[in-house]
Design a protein around this motif. Structure first.
Motif, PDB file in Angstrom:
ATOM      1  N   ARG A 176      -5.118   7.894  -1.264  1.00 24.82           N
ATOM      2  CA  ARG A 176      -4.028   6.910  -1.293  1.00 24.82           C
ATOM      3  C   ARG A 176      -2.824   7.359  -2.123  1.00 24.82           C
ATOM      4  NH1 ARG A 176      -6.073   1.397  -3.455  1.00 24.82           N
ATOM      5  NH2 ARG A 176      -8.227   1.574  -2.865  1.00 24.82           N
ATOM      6  N   LEU A 222       0.050   9.028  -0.183  1.00 33.06           N
ATOM      7  CA  LEU A 222       0.674   8.340   0.950  1.00 33.06           C
ATOM      8  C   LEU A 222       2.215   8.376   0.907  1.00 33.06           C
ATOM      9  CD1 LEU A 222       0.378   6.731   3.543  1.00 33.06           C
ATOM     10  CD2 LEU A 222       0.101   4.658   2.208  1.00 33.06           C
ATOM     11  N   THR A 268      -7.294   6.554   9.754  1.00 36.02           N
ATOM     12  CA  THR A 268      -8.388   7.277   9.106  1.00 36.02           C
ATOM     13  C   THR A 268      -8.664   8.496   9.992  1.00 36.02           C
ATOM     14  OG1 THR A 268      -9.987   5.949  10.322  1.00 36.02           O
ATOM     15  CG2 THR A 268      -9.489   5.225   8.097  1.00 36.02           C
ATOM     16  N   TRP A 286      -3.028   1.562  10.538  1.00 31.03           N
ATOM     17  CA  TRP A 286      -1.988   0.700   9.973  1.00 31.03           C
ATOM     18  C   TRP A 286      -0.641   1.160  10.509  1.00 31.03           C
ATOM     19  CZ3 TRP A 286      -6.154   2.772   7.557  1.00 31.03           C
ATOM     20  CH2 TRP A 286      -7.005   1.918   6.843  1.00 31.03           C
ATOM     21  N   LYS A 309      -1.493   0.708   1.303  1.00 29.60           N
ATOM     22  CA  LYS A 309      -2.074   1.513   0.224  1.00 29.60           C
ATOM     23  C   LYS A 309      -3.156   0.716  -0.517  1.00 29.60           C
ATOM     24  CE  LYS A 309      -0.616   4.341  -3.593  1.00 29.60           C
ATOM     25  NZ  LYS A 309       0.455   4.797  -4.442  1.00 29.60           N
ATOM     26  N   LEU A 316      -6.430   0.630   1.486  1.00 33.16           N
ATOM     27  CA  LEU A 316      -7.132   1.848   1.898  1.00 33.16           C
ATOM     28  C   LEU A 316      -8.496   1.985   1.226  1.00 33.16           C
ATOM     29  CD1 LEU A 316      -4.321   4.549   2.043  1.00 33.16           C
ATOM     30  CD2 LEU A 316      -5.190   3.042   3.811  1.00 33.16           C
ATOM     31  N   PHE A 330      -7.001  10.619   5.664  1.00 32.04           N
ATOM     32  CA  PHE A 330      -6.086   9.953   6.593  1.00 32.04           C
ATOM     33  C   PHE A 330      -5.112  10.943   7.205  1.00 32.04           C
ATOM     34  CE2 PHE A 330      -7.171   7.251   3.000  1.00 32.04           C
ATOM     35  CZ  PHE A 330      -7.766   6.173   3.654  1.00 32.04           C
TER      36      PHE A 330
END
Ligand code: AMP
Length: 398
Positions: A121, A124, A139, A150, A162, A165, A188
C-alpha cells in the motif's frame, strides 16, 4: 484413456461431455463435495494441497489438465513429477498473476494499457503519479469477475482504496524471510483506465505438435463484473483486428510451448486491441462453440492435450451465448425459441452463481437479433442481460 481434471465446475463438466464421444474417461479433483461433475464422472473430494489425495488422483491417469486456473502451482508441479500436466505448470503460473501476464504481453510486443507494479500500500501514490488517473488497481492474484479491483478517479479515491487494501502479501513476504516486498512480489497492479469501445476475447488452441487453431473474436458484455452475453463472431469484426488477435494468441501459445485451449481478453480502444488478461483453460466466452463452431473449445482442448489432430475452429452461422446467473428460466420457454440450446450445470440456485447458459444460433446477424427478441421475458429482467437483444440490434445498426 483416463484424463485427470483439477477443478470440478461447469468447465470440467462440459469437458467431460465433449470427451465421452472420443472414448475418454475422466477423474476430477475438487475441494467441494457439491462440484457438479460428481453427477457424470469420478470425483475425488480433497484440497488441492492434499498430497496424499493428489497421489491417489494421479494413479493410472494418462495426463492431467485443469478447468480452474487458481489451482496452486505447487499442486500442478507435484503432479507433473508423476504424469504429464497440460498446459504446463509454468503457463499456469504466469496466468495466475496479472502482473506476470501483462509483462509477458509486453515482452511479446502485444499492446496493453500502461501498468505499474504496486508492491504494497505504501507504493500506491508513486504508482498513481506514474500511471495517472483514472486508473484501475487490481490484486495480482485471485481476483476474478471484477473482485479485488478498485477504480480510482480522484486522489480521494486513492486514499480510500489504500485504507481498504489487504496486507496479507506483506506478511507472506516476511514469512519467506525477506524484510521488504520486491517488485516481483507485487501484491497489486495499477493500470491506466481504458475507456474502451467494447470487450473482445479470443480462444486459441495449440496441440502437442505445435499445430494451432484460432476461433473468431467474440464480443462480451458484463454486468456487475460477470459475463452475461457473448456474441460470436463479434459484430462488425474488422479483419485487421481479427488478425491482430490471432497473432497475439499465437505468440503467447508459442512462447509458453502451450498445449490446450487459451483465452485472451482484450479491450477494443481507438480501433486497436489492448490485451487485458488470459486464462489457461477453456473459457466462458467460448461456450458458444458447442453449437456455433465446427469443433467446440472443449473438444479441441481434449484433442490438444491427448495429441489428437485439432478440429476446425470455424463458426457455423452467428451465435449469442447468455449466462444464467443465480436463477434459471423455464426450460420449455427457452427451448420454444428456434435454435435455442439450453445447458444446465446441475448446481443449486444461489445468487451470483453460474447455473447454466443458453446459446442461440442463426443463419444471419439479422435472424440472430430477431431470435434474441423472441426470448422469454425472463431474459428482459434488469439483472439478466436485459438489453441482450437491444445491444445486438444497436450494434447491427451502428
Ligand atoms: P479483469 O478482472 O481484469 O477482467 O477486469 C474485470 C473488468 O473490469 C473487465 O472486464 C473490464 O470491464 C474492467 N476493467 C479491467 N481493467 C480495466 C482497465 N484497465 N480499464 C477499464 N476497465 C477495466
Amino acid at each position: 484413456m483416463t484424463i485427470g481434471i483439477l477443478g470440478g465446475g461447469q468447465l470440467g463438466y462440459m469437458l467431460a461431455l465433449a470427451g465421452y464421444p472420443l472414448g475418454l474417461h475422466f477423474r476430477f479433483l475438487d475441494p467441494s463435495p457439491e462440484a457438479p461433475v460428481g453427477r457424470i464422472a469420478t470425483r475425488i473430494t480433497a484440497k488441492f494441497t492434499d498430497r496424499i489425495a493428489l497421489k491417489k488422483f494421479a494413479q493410472g491417469l494418462a495426463l492431467v489438465t485443469y478447468e480452474f486456473e487458481n489451482v496452486p502451482v505447487e499442486a500442478a508441479r507435484f503432479l507433473a513429477e508423476r504424469v504429464p500436466v497440460l498446459p504446463s505448470p509454468a503457463a499456469l503460473e504466469v496466468a495466475q498473476d496479472r502482473l506476470k501476464e501483462k509483462q509477458l504481453f509486453q515482452k511479446l510486443g502485444i499492446a496493453t494499457t500502461e501498468f505499474a507494479p504496486v508492491a504494497d500500500r505504501s507504493a500506491l501514490e508513486a504508482a498513481v503519479r506514474q500511471i495517472g488517473l483514472p486508473a484501475v488497481l487490481k490484486t495480482c492474484r485471485l481476483g476474478y469477475d471484477g473482485k479485488g479491483q478498485w477504480i480510482l478517479r480522484s486522489i480521494e479515491e486513492v486514499t480510500r482504496a489504500k485504507a481498504e487494501l489487504p496486507v496479507e502479501r506483506a506478511a507472506a513476504t516476511k514469512k519467506r524471510g525477506r524484510a521488504q516486498a520486491s517488485p516481483e512480489d507485487a501484491a497489486f497492479i495499477l493500470e491506466r483506465f481504458v475507456p474502451f469501445a467494447r470487450e473482445l476475447s479470443i480462444l486459441a488452441v495449440r496441440g502437442r505438435t505445435g499445430e494451432t487453431g484460432v476461433y473468431p473474436l467474440v464480443e462480451n458484455h458484463h454486468r456487475g463484473g460477470i459475463l452475461r452475453l457473448s456474441l460470436a463472431p463479434a459484430p462488425r469484426l474488422d479483419a485487421v483486428i481479427q488478425r491482430a488477435a490471432e497473432d497475439a494468441a499465437k505468440r503467447v501459445l508459442d512462447s509458453l510451448q502451450y498445449v490446450g485451449v487459451l483465452a485472451i481478453e482484450f479491450f477494443e480502444y481507438e480501433g486497436r486491441l489492448l490485451a487485458n488478461e488470459m486464462a489457461p483453460r477453456v473459457h466462458n466466452s467460448g461456450h458458444w462453440t458447442i453449437e456455433g463452431a465446427v469443433t467446440s473449445q472443449f473438444e479441441n482442448h481434449l484433442r490438444a492435450v491427448t495429441g489428437l489432430p485439432l478440429g476446425s475452429t470455424s463458426a457455423i452461422g452467428y451465435s449469442a451465448m447468455l449466462n444464467l446467473i443465480g436463477d434459471a428460466p423455464d426450460s420449455a420457454e427457452v427451448l420454444a425459441v428456434r435454435d435455442a440450446h439450453l445447458h444446465l450445470y446441475g448446481k443449486t440456485r444461489r445468487s451470483g452463481r453460474k447455473l447454466g447458459h443458453v446459446t442461440l444460433r442463426a443463419g444471419s446477424p439479422e435472424q440472430l437479433a430477431s431470435r434474441l427478441g423472441e426470448l422469454p421475458s425472463f431474459f428482459h429482467r434488469p439483472e439478466f442481460c436485459l438489453d441482450a437483444a437491444l445491444t445486438y440490434r444497436a450494434s447491427l445498426r451502428a
